[in-house]
Design a protein around this motif. Structure first.
Motif, mmCIF file in Angstrom:
data_model
loop_
_atom_site.group_PDB
_atom_site.id
_atom_site.type_symbol
_atom_site.label_atom_id
_atom_site.label_comp_id
_atom_site.label_asym_id
_atom_site.label_seq_id
_atom_site.Cartn_x
_atom_site.Cartn_y
_atom_site.Cartn_z
ATOM 1 N N MET A 174 0.811 -1.219 0.000
ATOM 2 C CA MET A 174 0.000 0.000 0.000
ATOM 3 C C MET A 174 0.847 1.273 0.000
ATOM 4 S SD MET A 174 -3.265 -1.061 2.389
ATOM 5 C CE MET A 174 -4.022 0.538 2.177
ATOM 6 N N PRO A 175 1.777 1.434 0.958
ATOM 7 C CA PRO A 175 2.592 2.669 0.918
ATOM 8 C C PRO A 175 3.477 2.748 -0.307
ATOM 9 C CG PRO A 175 3.447 1.153 2.562
ATOM 10 C CD PRO A 175 2.128 0.598 2.121
ATOM 11 N N LEU A 184 4.920 5.602 -5.210
ATOM 12 C CA LEU A 184 5.287 5.487 -6.615
ATOM 13 C C LEU A 184 4.324 6.258 -7.513
ATOM 14 C CD1 LEU A 184 6.326 1.717 -6.801
ATOM 15 C CD2 LEU A 184 7.828 3.723 -6.805
ATOM 16 N N LEU A 185 3.071 6.439 -7.027
ATOM 17 C CA LEU A 185 2.075 7.175 -7.804
ATOM 18 C C LEU A 185 1.875 8.587 -7.276
ATOM 19 C CD1 LEU A 185 -0.643 4.372 -8.121
ATOM 20 C CD2 LEU A 185 0.997 5.085 -9.873
ATOM 21 N N GLY A 186 2.778 8.999 -6.380
ATOM 22 C CA GLY A 186 2.601 10.286 -5.707
ATOM 23 C C GLY A 186 2.554 11.486 -6.634
ATOM 24 N N SER A 193 3.533 21.156 -1.922
ATOM 25 C CA SER A 193 2.753 21.197 -3.158
ATOM 26 C C SER A 193 1.550 20.264 -3.024
ATOM 27 C CB SER A 193 3.616 20.764 -4.340
ATOM 28 O OG SER A 193 3.988 19.397 -4.206
ATOM 29 N N ALA A 194 0.670 20.275 -4.042
ATOM 30 C CA ALA A 194 -0.504 19.406 -4.008
ATOM 31 C C ALA A 194 -0.103 17.940 -3.971
ATOM 32 C CB ALA A 194 -1.388 19.680 -5.233
ATOM 33 N N GLU A 195 0.919 17.569 -4.731
ATOM 34 C CA GLU A 195 1.392 16.190 -4.742
ATOM 35 C C GLU A 195 1.953 15.792 -3.372
ATOM 36 O OE1 GLU A 195 2.221 18.490 -6.875
ATOM 37 O OE2 GLU A 195 1.411 17.832 -8.823
#
Length: 271
Positions: free
Chosen positions: A39-40, A45-47, A77-79
């Motif tokens: 999960m993390p 990786l998709l952050g 930032s948003a990410e």
């Protein structure tokens, strides 16, 4: 007085039997693998794509919308905010499922496991007092669940910092909420779950029946997850500290109640 040597002997016996039980060992490996690595790892990786994360993680959109601004670091930032919110807040109550589920798997084989193996009668006729017998059974499950939770926390810490350092601008984990949760809440939750399961397993005839007791512990944890996801409650250091203090009192009361209600004769007559 509790005889420490008799309690330790009972614990070592239970651990040897646990090590031979492949049906229990397999979930002990799979559960931390999902919560600690898969999960993390996917989140980090998709952050760089918050929209994809929101699509993949159920309830994440509402959770991010309801998360108070004061709970997030300034200047992200948003990410970065999305990853921080998931890793630090969204995963925190989920992580508490590890000690509960591990304790349920090991504790459900306490008295019921002894019955299925045909060793319960010999155990009940040992010099162990009722308090020593219950304490030994409880600790034999609590200690592995806590150690596994702490090991999972260390792996989680290394993983999220290693994968997220470049995105987050350095080491960002753990927080005080996680420290309190792992060091205090996890052992207390595991102890409570084990006490209840040990109490029920003395009256159950199957391990599945004893494992059903874990629902009593999982439901409050799930309520915390839902509450945080919907913005009703923020699982922060204050909430974790208050919960730990309350659980300490509850644990002592439940353990004394389990010992007080434990009777060997009904267990023997049901064999």
């Amino acid at each position: 007085m509790i005889n420490r040597h008799r309690v330790q002997a009972l614990m070592r016996k239970d651990w040897r039997e646990l090590a031979r039980n492949k049906q229990v060992i397999a979930p002990l490996v799979i559960l931390p693998l999902v919560f600690v690595i898969l999960m993390p790892g996917a989140v980090l990786l998709l952050g760089s794509d918050p929209g994809l994360l929101t699509t993949m993680v159920a309830g994440l959109g509402g959770f991010l919308d309801n998360l108070p601004v004061r709970a997030l670091p300034a200047g992200y930032s948003a990410e970065q905010l999305t990853v921080y919110a998931i890793i630090v807040y969204f995963m925190a109550p989920l992580f508490l499922l590890i000690p509960v589920m591990v304790a349920s798997l090991t504790a459900s084989s306490s008295f019921v496991g002894e019955k299925e193996r045909g060793t319960i009668e010999g155990l009940l006729y040992t010099p162990l007092t009722d308090r020593e017998l219950v304490l030994g059974k409880v600790l034999a499950s609590v200690i592995p669940s806590v150690l596994l939770t702490w090991a999972s926390f260390l792996v989680y810490t290394v993983l999220v910092n290693a994968l997220g350092a470049s995105l987050m601008g350095g080491v960002f984990f753990p927080t005080w909420t996680w420290v309190i949760s792992v060091l205090a809440l996890a052992p207390l939750v595991a102890f409570l779950a084990t006490c209840l399961i040990v109490a029920i397993s003395g009256r159950s005839t199957t391990m599945q029946g004893a494992q059903g007791t874990v629902v009593l512990i999982v439901l409050p944890v799930l309520a915390l997850i839902v509450g945080q996801a919907t913005g009703l409650v923020l699982f922060d250091a204050w909430i974790a500290g208050i919960a730990a203090a309350a659980l300490l009192v509850i644990d002592v009361a439940v353990f004394l109640a389990v010992v007080g209600r434990f009777r060997r004769e009904p267990i023997i007559t049901r064999l």
